[in-house]
Design an enzyme around this catalytic site. Structure first.
Site, PDB file in Angstrom:
ATOM      1  N   ASP A 183       0.828  -1.215   0.000  1.00  0.00           N
ATOM      2  CA  ASP A 183       0.000   0.000   0.000  1.00  0.00           C
ATOM      3  C   ASP A 183       0.859   1.260   0.000  1.00  0.00           C
ATOM      4  O   ASP A 183       0.330   2.366   0.016  1.00  0.00           O
ATOM      5  CB  ASP A 183      -0.931  -0.012   1.219  1.00  0.00           C
ATOM      6  CG  ASP A 183      -2.102   0.949   1.075  1.00  0.00           C
ATOM      7  OD1 ASP A 183      -2.548   1.176  -0.062  1.00  0.00           O
ATOM      8  OD2 ASP A 183      -2.573   1.477   2.101  1.00  0.00           O
ATOM      9  N   SER A 187      -7.304   5.155  -0.442  1.00  0.00           N
ATOM     10  CA  SER A 187      -7.439   3.887  -1.139  1.00  0.00           C
ATOM     11  C   SER A 187      -8.900   3.445  -1.100  1.00  0.00           C
ATOM     12  O   SER A 187      -9.549   3.524  -0.061  1.00  0.00           O
ATOM     13  CB  SER A 187      -6.566   2.820  -0.481  1.00  0.00           C
ATOM     14  OG  SER A 187      -5.207   3.212  -0.479  1.00  0.00           O
ATOM     15  N   GLN A 220      -4.837  -1.387  -7.563  1.00  0.00           N
ATOM     16  CA  GLN A 220      -5.565  -0.555  -6.608  1.00  0.00           C
ATOM     17  C   GLN A 220      -6.204   0.616  -7.326  1.00  0.00           C
ATOM     18  O   GLN A 220      -5.609   1.209  -8.228  1.00  0.00           O
ATOM     19  CB  GLN A 220      -4.625  -0.015  -5.529  1.00  0.00           C
ATOM     20  CG  GLN A 220      -5.311   0.805  -4.448  1.00  0.00           C
ATOM     21  CD  GLN A 220      -4.313   1.458  -3.495  1.00  0.00           C
ATOM     22  OE1 GLN A 220      -3.792   2.528  -3.789  1.00  0.00           O
ATOM     23  NE2 GLN A 220      -4.047   0.813  -2.366  1.00  0.00           N
TER      24      GLN A 220
END
Length: 299
Positions: free
Chosen positions: A212, A236, A286
């Protein structure tokens, strides 16, 4: 373990292992600890890593995770631990499937599905590693942050200068270093700052945690928006990882990220993770919120 303003690399890694080592409360319910010294919103990689660790507690060791798909629902609060409930949806001849809900104070903050596959042999091909500089000789992101700290607000400095358990060595300039728009590609070497135990589940959780980092920012690179400029609201929205092969997260891994699309206040990002020897060991995707906003005026 207590807070320490100047922890050693081993202390940082021990804290990360403790953070990702969820507590089993029985009935497929688990608890993830809060980050030591954490202030504000929980890092998304922490929730994914803890959710994966919870799911792996319910699956035999001979079925490693091969993919996970997560949706962030609400921002987590670092003042509280996180509760995880695992549902055993499938235990078949070759695959197992788990649903995980992460909650705080009774409200879900993340939904995740993870799939596990018994080891099998099969045909092989892989996209080759990009031809980029190796990690040796590159400045760490911590060193670069120190050089650019005087350009940041006091709040940004507090966040950016915190010691971290993951060492990052970027190849291209970060957005907070200044400069104009650039191609939506970013290459970063990363590894834990100290050795990890040999348990492969720990290495998978650490990779999930680190995946991430740097990814969402790739979609902002062609545009004059960045968190350091205060002209973007970012978060996110979802996160997917495919685990292809074995690796160690305490050895150098290359995170090759690109963003093929952005629009409608969202940015889509892809990442490939390679060992230093060139093996493709994981892929990541993502989508995140990258909403342009008007910067707040300084007081």
């Amino acid at each position: 373990m207590t807070e320490n303003d100047n922890p050693t690399p081993q202390e940082l890694v021990d804290r990360l292992i403790d953070l990702l080592n969820v507590k089993d409360h029985g009935g497929d319910r688990f608890e993830g600890a809060r980050k030591i010294g954490g202030v504000g919103r929980v890092f998304g990689g922490q929730v994914i890593g803890q959710a994966l660790a919870s799911a792996e507690r319910t699956v035999p060791d001979d079925r490693p995770v091969h993919s996970l798909h997560a949706y962030f629902l609400r921002g987590g609060d670092e003042d509280h631990g996180i509760d995880f409930k695992v549902e055993r949806d499938l235990d078949g001849g070759s695959f197992s499937n788990r649903r995980i809900v992460a909650s705080q104070l009774g409200k879900p903050i993340l939904n995740m599905v993870a799939s596990f596959h018994k080891r099998e042999e099969g045909r092989y091909h892989a996209e080759p590693m990009p031809d980029v500089a190796g990690p040796d000789g590159l400045a760490s992101e911590a060193e670069l942050r120190g050089k650019f700290a005087d350009r940041m607000t006091e709040r940004q400095r507090q966040i950016m200068l915190q010691p971290r358990p993951i060492e990052l060595r970027p190849i291209e300039a970060r957005h907070w270093m200044g400069g104009g728009p650039q191609e939506p590609k970013a290459h970063t070497w990363f590894r834990s700052v100290a050795a990890l135990p040999d348990d492969p589940r720990i290495h998978r959780a650490v990779l999930a945690y680190a995946s991430d980092m740097t990814l969402l920012g790739t979609s902002t690179l062609p545009h004059d928006i960045s968190w350091s400029k205060g002209n973007i609201m970012g978060a996110s929205l979802d996160h997917a990882i495919w685990f292809h092969d074995d690796f160690r997260a305490d050895e150098w891994l290359l995170y090759a990220c690109d963003s093929p699309w952005a629009g409608r206040a969202r940015g889509f990002n892809r990442g490939r993770i390679y060992t230093q020897g060139g093996r493709l060991v994981a892929s990541v995707a993502q989508e995140g919120l990258i909403r342009p906003i008007t910067p707040k005026k300084a007081d």
